[in-house]
Design a protein around this motif. Structure first.
Motif, PDB file in Angstrom:
ATOM      1  N   HIS A 159       0.835  -1.201   0.000  1.00  0.00           N
ATOM      2  CA  HIS A 159       0.000   0.000   0.000  1.00  0.00           C
ATOM      3  C   HIS A 159       0.871   1.252   0.000  1.00  0.00           C
ATOM      4  O   HIS A 159       0.574   2.230  -0.727  1.00  0.00           O
ATOM      5  N   TRP A 160       1.921   1.236   0.793  1.00  0.00           N
ATOM      6  CA  TRP A 160       2.848   2.372   0.855  1.00  0.00           C
ATOM      7  C   TRP A 160       3.491   2.621  -0.511  1.00  0.00           C
ATOM      8  O   TRP A 160       3.601   3.753  -0.964  1.00  0.00           O
ATOM      9  N   ASP A 175      -0.079   2.735  -3.551  1.00  0.00           N
ATOM     10  CA  ASP A 175      -1.309   3.528  -3.424  1.00  0.00           C
ATOM     11  C   ASP A 175      -1.163   4.777  -2.563  1.00  0.00           C
ATOM     12  O   ASP A 175      -1.910   5.741  -2.745  1.00  0.00           O
ATOM     13  N   TYR A 176      -0.238   4.756  -1.623  1.00  0.00           N
ATOM     14  CA  TYR A 176      -0.118   5.873  -0.698  1.00  0.00           C
ATOM     15  C   TYR A 176       0.452   7.095  -1.419  1.00  0.00           C
ATOM     16  O   TYR A 176       1.422   6.996  -2.168  1.00  0.00           O
ATOM     17  N   ASP A 177      -0.126   8.261  -1.165  1.00  0.00           N
ATOM     18  CA  ASP A 177       0.269   9.506  -1.822  1.00  0.00           C
ATOM     19  C   ASP A 177       0.725  10.517  -0.773  1.00  0.00           C
ATOM     20  O   ASP A 177      -0.097  11.204  -0.159  1.00  0.00           O
ATOM     21  N   TRP A 178       2.039  10.608  -0.558  1.00  0.00           N
ATOM     22  CA  TRP A 178       2.558  11.553   0.428  1.00  0.00           C
ATOM     23  C   TRP A 178       2.159  12.984   0.089  1.00  0.00           C
ATOM     24  O   TRP A 178       1.819  13.770   0.965  1.00  0.00           O
ATOM     25  N   HIS A 202      -1.157  14.063   1.469  1.00  0.00           N
ATOM     26  CA  HIS A 202      -1.142  14.322   2.908  1.00  0.00           C
ATOM     27  C   HIS A 202      -0.315  15.568   3.227  1.00  0.00           C
ATOM     28  O   HIS A 202      -0.665  16.334   4.135  1.00  0.00           O
ATOM     29  N   THR A 258      -6.563   4.239  10.584  1.00  0.00           N
ATOM     30  CA  THR A 258      -6.488   3.685   9.243  1.00  0.00           C
ATOM     31  C   THR A 258      -5.039   3.427   8.834  1.00  0.00           C
ATOM     32  O   THR A 258      -4.090   3.959   9.425  1.00  0.00           O
ATOM     33  N   ASP A 259      -4.881   2.612   7.795  1.00  0.00           N
ATOM     34  CA  ASP A 259      -3.539   2.379   7.258  1.00  0.00           C
ATOM     35  C   ASP A 259      -2.931   3.679   6.743  1.00  0.00           C
ATOM     36  O   ASP A 259      -1.709   3.883   6.831  1.00  0.00           O
ATOM     37  N   GLU A 260      -3.745   4.568   6.207  1.00  0.00           N
ATOM     38  CA  GLU A 260      -3.242   5.859   5.734  1.00  0.00           C
ATOM     39  C   GLU A 260      -2.667   6.679   6.886  1.00  0.00           C
ATOM     40  O   GLU A 260      -1.605   7.305   6.757  1.00  0.00           O
ATOM     41  N   GLN A 261      -3.357   6.686   8.020  1.00  0.00           N
ATOM     42  CA  GLN A 261      -2.840   7.407   9.189  1.00  0.00           C
ATOM     43  C   GLN A 261      -1.536   6.792   9.666  1.00  0.00           C
ATOM     44  O   GLN A 261      -0.572   7.503   9.995  1.00  0.00           O
ATOM     45  N   THR A 285       1.307   7.604   7.176  1.00  0.00           N
ATOM     46  CA  THR A 285       1.747   9.002   7.238  1.00  0.00           C
ATOM     47  C   THR A 285       2.677   9.205   8.424  1.00  0.00           C
ATOM     48  O   THR A 285       3.696   9.907   8.322  1.00  0.00           O
TER      49      THR A 285
END
Length: 373
Positions: A50-51, A54-57, A60, A265-268, A271
């Motif tokens: 995911h990092w 899909d993850y978008d620094w 954030h 969440t995984d996003e939190q 980050t």
């Protein structure tokens, strides 16, 4: 001098992160391992994928830059902080301090409810995130507390409160000790109470069970804590060189210390991990375990305590009252170590209740009644 600060991670740093994630060298895992040997491989690969994919620094980063960031230098160290002013000019200021492996990001969900009634100062601990790294010995919780007192003076706050969990709890208590003329009270959501066989207290079965849990942790020191307390530089090499190493080092703590019903969440999580990685503060943040003295910290100002059922330990009130002027005590029905992320509404209301409840003696001439119920 206090200057505005804007987050702007260089693109080569993000490209390097993506490259490292793509070239991760994975260990094998025995069949049906679960978590018996450590963090499960399948879950870690899920987070790493995911990092990487899909993850978008930048998304954030843009959202974080909507907040008022500042930096200043105190005692030779860069200090990053958020400064969010309440719409009410007479509001009490409260300085909120995170711990490890958290960051200022822990408090994002309490900013809105708390800033209705309080001016908020949310710093990054020296050695952490945009305050880091540190470059000399001695940045323990007492030195950090002195830096916070200087920061609040520079911001013009004559009377203010302090709040924190994990190391933020110790720093907030130390702040009450180093600046009692200005700190009206300290609210914490983590307060270790060590067993004291000489206390002569008749404890409840619940309190005895809590002490048994504390004794177990004291006897079986967690591996992460031993490594960071004894050899923070050594573990720092691995975490600074491997993003997956940094990821699992933090993700395991979140998995173990949160309420199973937690909505983090995984996003939190990512980050927060990305903040450690992109600022290369694994080693400098770990040094706080090495430098901070053990044992209870003195705090002469009023104290409020929130106890979370899924935290690492739960405070024993009769022991806490032997050490501190406890004015407020709450037992939450849910939540764990990262209270501001797990139960932000409950924590915000508890913080509000504590400071409003102090009254005019501690707060001075003004009474602070909440704008909303």
């Amino acid at each position: 001098m206090i200057e505005p600060f804007r987050i702007d991670i260089p693109q080569p740093d993000l490209d390097d992160l993506a490259d490292r994630l793509a070239r991760t060298r994975w260990p094998n895992e025995v069949a049906v391992a679960g978590s018996d040997y450590g963090f499960p491989l399948a879950r870690l690969k899920e987070l790493a994928d995911h990092w990487r994919d899909d993850y978008d620094w930048r998304k954030h980063e843009a959202a974080l830059n909507e907040l008022p960031h500042f930096r200043t230098e105190i005692d030779g160290q860069n200090i990053h902080f958020l400064h969010v002013r309440s719409p009410r000019p007479d509001a009490l200021a409260v300085i909120l301090t995170h711990g490890w492996p958290g960051s200022f990001l822990e408090f994002l969900d309490v900013i809105e409810p708390l800033s209705r009634d309080f001016h908020l100062v949310i710093p990054s601990i020296p050695g952490y995130g945009f305050s880091g790294p540190t470059h000399e010995r001695g940045w323990d919780i007492n030195r950090i507390a002195r830096a916070w007192a200087e920061l609040m003076q520079r911001l013009g706050y004559e009377r203010y409160g302090a709040q924190g969990g994990d190391f933020g709890s110790g720093i907030s208590m130390a702040l009450g000790a180093v600046d009692p003329e200005h700190v009206v009270g300290v609210h914490v959501n983590y307060l270790p109470t060590r067993p004291n066989p000489n206390a002569g207290l008749d404890l409840s079965d619940v309190d005895e069970a809590r002490l048994d849990k504390i004794r177990h942790l004291m006897t079986n020191r967690p591996p992460y804590q031993a490594l960071q307390a004894l050899t923070p530089q050594t573990i720092g090499y691995a975490l600074t060189d491997s993003p997956v190493g940094q990821l699992v080092w933090i993700a395991e703590r979140f998995a173990q210390w949160t309420d199973p019903r937690s909505t983090i969440t995984d996003e939190q999580l990512l980050t927060n991990v990305a903040l450690y990685w992109l600022t290369a503060t694994a080693a400098s943040s770990a040094r706080l375990h090495h430098d901070t003295p053990r044992g209870a910290q003195p705090c002469p100002v009023p104290v409020g305590v929130a106890v979370l059922p899924h935290d690492i330990t739960q405070s024993v009130r009769p022991l806490a009252e032997r050490l501190y002027d406890i004015r407020h005590w709450s037992e939450f029905e849910r939540g764990g170590h990262f209270a501001a992320m797990e139960v932000p509404e409950l924590l915000a209301e508890d913080i509000r209740s504590f400071f409003v409840g102090l009254g005019p003696v501690e707060l001075g001439d003004q009474r602070y009644e909440p704008l909303v119920s």
